[in-house]
Scaffold this motif. Structure first.
Motif, PDB file in Angstrom:
ATOM      1  N   TRP A  41      23.420  38.029  91.731  1.00  7.21           N
ATOM      2  CA  TRP A  41      24.742  38.269  91.142  1.00  7.21           C
ATOM      3  C   TRP A  41      24.581  38.876  89.749  1.00  7.21           C
ATOM      4  CZ3 TRP A  41      28.799  37.595  94.315  1.00  7.21           C
ATOM      5  CH2 TRP A  41      28.648  36.756  95.417  1.00  7.21           C
ATOM      6  N   GLU A  42      25.388  39.886  89.452  1.00 11.38           N
ATOM      7  CA  GLU A  42      25.395  40.488  88.104  1.00 11.38           C
ATOM      8  C   GLU A  42      26.653  40.033  87.385  1.00 11.38           C
ATOM      9  OE1 GLU A  42      25.611  44.778  88.529  1.00 11.38           O
ATOM     10  OE2 GLU A  42      24.164  44.639  90.160  1.00 11.38           O
ATOM     11  N   THR A  43      26.498  39.660  86.114  1.00 13.45           N
ATOM     12  CA  THR A  43      27.670  39.235  85.345  1.00 13.45           C
ATOM     13  C   THR A  43      28.566  40.441  85.064  1.00 13.45           C
ATOM     14  OG1 THR A  43      26.458  37.448  84.315  1.00 13.45           O
ATOM     15  CG2 THR A  43      28.414  38.209  83.146  1.00 13.45           C
ATOM     16  N   ILE A  44      29.852  40.292  85.356  1.00 15.03           N
ATOM     17  CA  ILE A  44      30.823  41.358  85.035  1.00 15.03           C
ATOM     18  C   ILE A  44      31.292  41.175  83.595  1.00 15.03           C
ATOM     19  CG2 ILE A  44      33.115  42.299  85.566  1.00 15.03           C
ATOM     20  CD1 ILE A  44      32.644  41.462  88.501  1.00 15.03           C
ATOM     21  N   LYS A  45      31.622  39.938  83.250  1.00 14.33           N
ATOM     22  CA  LYS A  45      32.053  39.641  81.881  1.00 14.33           C
ATOM     23  C   LYS A  45      31.777  38.167  81.595  1.00 14.33           C
ATOM     24  CE  LYS A  45      35.990  39.885  78.748  1.00 14.33           C
ATOM     25  NZ  LYS A  45      37.418  40.137  78.544  1.00 14.33           N
ATOM     26  N   GLU A  46      31.392  37.880  80.364  1.00 12.57           N
ATOM     27  CA  GLU A  46      31.135  36.484  79.958  1.00 12.57           C
ATOM     28  C   GLU A  46      32.447  35.826  79.524  1.00 12.57           C
ATOM     29  OE1 GLU A  46      28.059  35.049  79.722  1.00 12.57           O
ATOM     30  OE2 GLU A  46      26.620  36.717  79.623  1.00 12.57           O
ATOM     31  N   TYR A  47      32.630  34.587  79.963  1.00 10.50           N
ATOM     32  CA  TYR A  47      33.796  33.800  79.555  1.00 10.50           C
ATOM     33  C   TYR A  47      33.337  32.392  79.187  1.00 10.50           C
ATOM     34  CZ  TYR A  47      36.959  37.233  81.790  1.00 10.50           C
ATOM     35  OH  TYR A  47      37.653  38.350  82.126  1.00 10.50           O
ATOM     36  N   SER A  48      34.219  31.640  78.490  1.00 14.52           N
ATOM     37  CA  SER A  48      33.866  30.260  78.145  1.00 14.52           C
ATOM     38  C   SER A  48      34.015  29.315  79.335  1.00 14.52           C
ATOM     39  CB  SER A  48      34.751  29.771  76.990  1.00 14.52           C
ATOM     40  OG  SER A  48      36.121  29.792  77.378  1.00 14.52           O
ATOM     41  N   ASP A  49      35.035  29.536  80.182  1.00 12.37           N
ATOM     42  CA  ASP A  49      35.372  28.544  81.219  1.00 12.37           C
ATOM     43  C   ASP A  49      35.049  28.977  82.642  1.00 12.37           C
ATOM     44  OD1 ASP A  49      36.480  27.363  78.990  1.00 12.37           O
ATOM     45  OD2 ASP A  49      38.315  26.747  80.000  1.00 12.37           O
ATOM     46  N   ILE A  62      34.693  28.589  88.602  1.00 13.14           N
ATOM     47  CA  ILE A  62      35.189  27.708  87.530  1.00 13.14           C
ATOM     48  C   ILE A  62      33.977  26.950  86.989  1.00 13.14           C
ATOM     49  CG2 ILE A  62      36.777  25.857  86.886  1.00 13.14           C
ATOM     50  CD1 ILE A  62      38.474  26.627  89.329  1.00 13.14           C
ATOM     51  N   ASN A  63      33.740  27.096  85.689  1.00 11.94           N
ATOM     52  CA  ASN A  63      32.481  26.603  85.116  1.00 11.94           C
ATOM     53  C   ASN A  63      32.730  25.465  84.128  1.00 11.94           C
ATOM     54  OD1 ASN A  63      29.775  26.445  84.515  1.00 11.94           O
ATOM     55  ND2 ASN A  63      29.778  28.243  83.163  1.00 11.94           N
ATOM     56  N   ARG A  64      33.290  24.359  84.658  1.00 16.56           N
ATOM     57  CA  ARG A  64      33.527  23.169  83.828  1.00 16.56           C
ATOM     58  C   ARG A  64      33.046  21.935  84.608  1.00 16.56           C
ATOM     59  NH1 ARG A  64      38.696  21.922  81.776  1.00 16.56           N
ATOM     60  NH2 ARG A  64      37.831  21.611  79.702  1.00 16.56           N
ATOM     61  N   PRO A  65      31.783  21.959  85.047  1.00 14.90           N
ATOM     62  CA  PRO A  65      31.310  20.862  85.911  1.00 14.90           C
ATOM     63  C   PRO A  65      31.430  19.489  85.252  1.00 14.90           C
ATOM     64  CG  PRO A  65      29.464  22.244  85.170  1.00 14.90           C
ATOM     65  CD  PRO A  65      30.727  22.955  84.786  1.00 14.90           C
ATOM     66  N   ARG A  66      31.410  19.448  83.917  1.00 16.94           N
ATOM     67  CA  ARG A  66      31.564  18.179  83.191  1.00 16.94           C
ATOM     68  C   ARG A  66      32.855  17.463  83.592  1.00 16.94           C
ATOM     69  NH1 ARG A  66      33.000  14.250  81.565  1.00 16.94           N
ATOM     70  NH2 ARG A  66      32.969  13.243  79.536  1.00 16.94           N
ATOM     71  N   TYR A  67      33.885  18.243  83.944  1.00 18.71           N
ATOM     72  CA  TYR A  67      35.195  17.700  84.328  1.00 18.71           C
ATOM     73  C   TYR A  67      35.492  17.994  85.802  1.00 18.71           C
ATOM     74  CZ  TYR A  67      35.500  17.566  79.260  1.00 18.71           C
ATOM     75  OH  TYR A  67      35.242  17.329  77.931  1.00 18.71           O
ATOM     76  N   ARG A  68      34.461  18.039  86.613  1.00 18.50           N
ATOM     77  CA  ARG A  68      34.627  18.369  88.044  1.00 18.50           C
ATOM     78  C   ARG A  68      35.423  19.670  88.212  1.00 18.50           C
ATOM     79  NH1 ARG A  68      31.133  15.054  88.093  1.00 18.50           N
ATOM     80  NH2 ARG A  68      31.049  13.120  89.289  1.00 18.50           N
ATOM     81  N   ASN A  69      35.171  20.585  87.269  1.00 15.50           N
ATOM     82  CA  ASN A  69      35.807  21.914  87.306  1.00 15.50           C
ATOM     83  C   ASN A  69      37.336  21.862  87.240  1.00 15.50           C
ATOM     84  OD1 ASN A  69      33.333  23.325  87.363  1.00 15.50           O
ATOM     85  ND2 ASN A  69      33.149  22.923  89.557  1.00 15.50           N
ATOM     86  N   ALA A  70      37.844  20.875  86.493  1.00 14.35           N
ATOM     87  CA  ALA A  70      39.279  20.857  86.193  1.00 14.35           C
ATOM     88  C   ALA A  70      39.606  22.082  85.339  1.00 14.35           C
ATOM     89  CB  ALA A  70      39.636  19.581  85.426  1.00 14.35           C
ATOM     90  N   PHE A  71      40.814  22.597  85.512  1.00 15.12           N
ATOM     91  CA  PHE A  71      41.198  23.777  84.717  1.00 15.12           C
ATOM     92  C   PHE A  71      42.119  23.388  83.571  1.00 15.12           C
ATOM     93  CE2 PHE A  71      43.970  23.730  88.559  1.00 15.12           C
ATOM     94  CZ  PHE A  71      45.200  23.541  87.973  1.00 15.12           C
ATOM     95  N   ARG A  72      41.907  24.051  82.438  1.00 17.80           N
ATOM     96  CA  ARG A  72      42.845  23.966  81.316  1.00 17.80           C
ATOM     97  C   ARG A  72      43.510  25.346  81.218  1.00 17.80           C
ATOM     98  NH1 ARG A  72      39.357  24.765  75.862  1.00 17.80           N
ATOM     99  NH2 ARG A  72      37.947  26.355  76.674  1.00 17.80           N
TER     100      ARG A  72
END
Ligand code: 2NE
Length: 270
Positions: free
Chosen positions: A3-11, A25-35
């Motif tokens: 996989w090639e990164t298209i754009k870097e994001y925080s979440d 969704i890259n928030r495994p600390r919160y079971r990938n809950a979304f804010r």
């Protein structure tokens, strides 16, 4: 897969491979809950997929081996919605649901663990769902002070039937991948270590087919359920096809050349 990164994001992670746009969704600390920020980034990525000529199919998933998405981040749930870093309460996941539904390309949920609450609705609104054997499905809204009476209710009921949809919402139980398969909530179940391989295979098969035909089928399947908004989208796609004809070009050309249009020279289909 490389996989090639298209754009870097925080979440989220936003990557590309072989015509596939993958949003994780890259928030495994919160079971990938979304804010709210997670959802804003996902909306931007979905829009990118819409406009990219290189992307034919979109995959939505969650980071790690525990969760696809556990819904709205309860840490930031305030009065009136989920509160973003700007202090504004909102429920912008509903905008994301609409974006996924009207994206003129197939969207596959790669469900790699818990799909719960608003995270469950996210897989529901995807065109296809492929789950790992450890995936768990369910709504929790009435237990945590929430509900999704939109696609999360009516479209869910179209998929699993009214009785089952009411059971899912009225009891807030969890269902395993096999049960989800039996109720038609997912298309396939595979071992977790085979999940991405399976999804990429489905993407490869999809990409053998006509993108315009798939686009028309998606919008047609939606239109039956989405009322006037669904017909508007179907009509927009019909207009797109019309604009591809010489007959439509003649109208514009005649206007620009300040002459009467001659539409009669074009074939009429029975
Ligand atoms: C997802 C689930 C079932 C996983 O359980 P488990 O046992 O595997 O993990 P655990 O220990 O519960 O979670 C790990 C960490 O993630 C956090 C937890 O608080 C925990 O943090 P620590 O205790 O380690 O500090 N976490 C998990 N989900 C979170 C969430 N949604 N927000 C914030 N932190 C979360 C289990 O974690 C669970 O049931 N999660 C809550 C699911 C839920 O109720 N989601 C909200 C539903 S409402 C909604 O999403 C919604 C809607 O109804 C309508 C519109 C839009 C959204």
């Amino acid at each position: 897969f490389p996989w090639e990164t298209i754009k870097e994001y925080s979440d989220i992670k936003f990557e590309y491979f072989e015509g596939i746009g993958k949003i994780t969704i890259n928030r495994p600390r919160y079971r990938n809950a979304f804010r709210p920020e997670t959802v804003m980034q996902m909306i931007e990525a979905v829009d990118y997929c819409r406009y990219s000529n290189k992307i034919n199919v979109v995959v939505l998933t969650g980071e790690g081996d525990k969760a696809f998405c556990s819904g709205g981040d309860q840490n930031v749930k305030g009065i009136g919605g989920y509160v973003g870093e700007d202090g504004v309460p909102r429920l912008n996941v509903l905008d994301l649901q609409k974006k996924i539904r009207s994206l003129p390309k197939p969207v596959i949920a790669m469900v790699n663990g818990y799909a719960i609450g608003g995270g469950h609705v996210l897989h529901v609104v995807c065109d296809l769902s492929i789950a790992s054997e450890n995936a768990i499905f369910g709504q929790t809204g009435p237990r945590v002070g929430s509900f999704d009476a939109g696609f999360g209710a009516s479209y869910l009921a179209r998929i699993v039937g009214q009785k089952k949809a009411r059971e899912i919402w009225f009891l807030c139980r969890q269902y395993n991948a096999q049960q989800a398969l039996e109720m038609g909530l997912v298309n396939a179940v595979v071992p977790l270590e085979k999940l991405e391989e399976e999804v990429v295979q489905w993407c490869r098969e999809i990409q053998q087919l006509s993108p315009l035909a798939l686009r028309m089928i998606k919008v047609g399947l939606n239109a039956e359920l989405d009322g006037q908004a669904g017909i508007q989208e179907l009509a927009g796609n019909a207009t797109l096809l019309y604009y591809l004809t010489e007959e439509a070009q003649e109208g514009k050309n005649a206007f620009l050349e300040k002459r009467k249009p001659n539409f009669q020279k074009y074939p009429k289909f029975p």
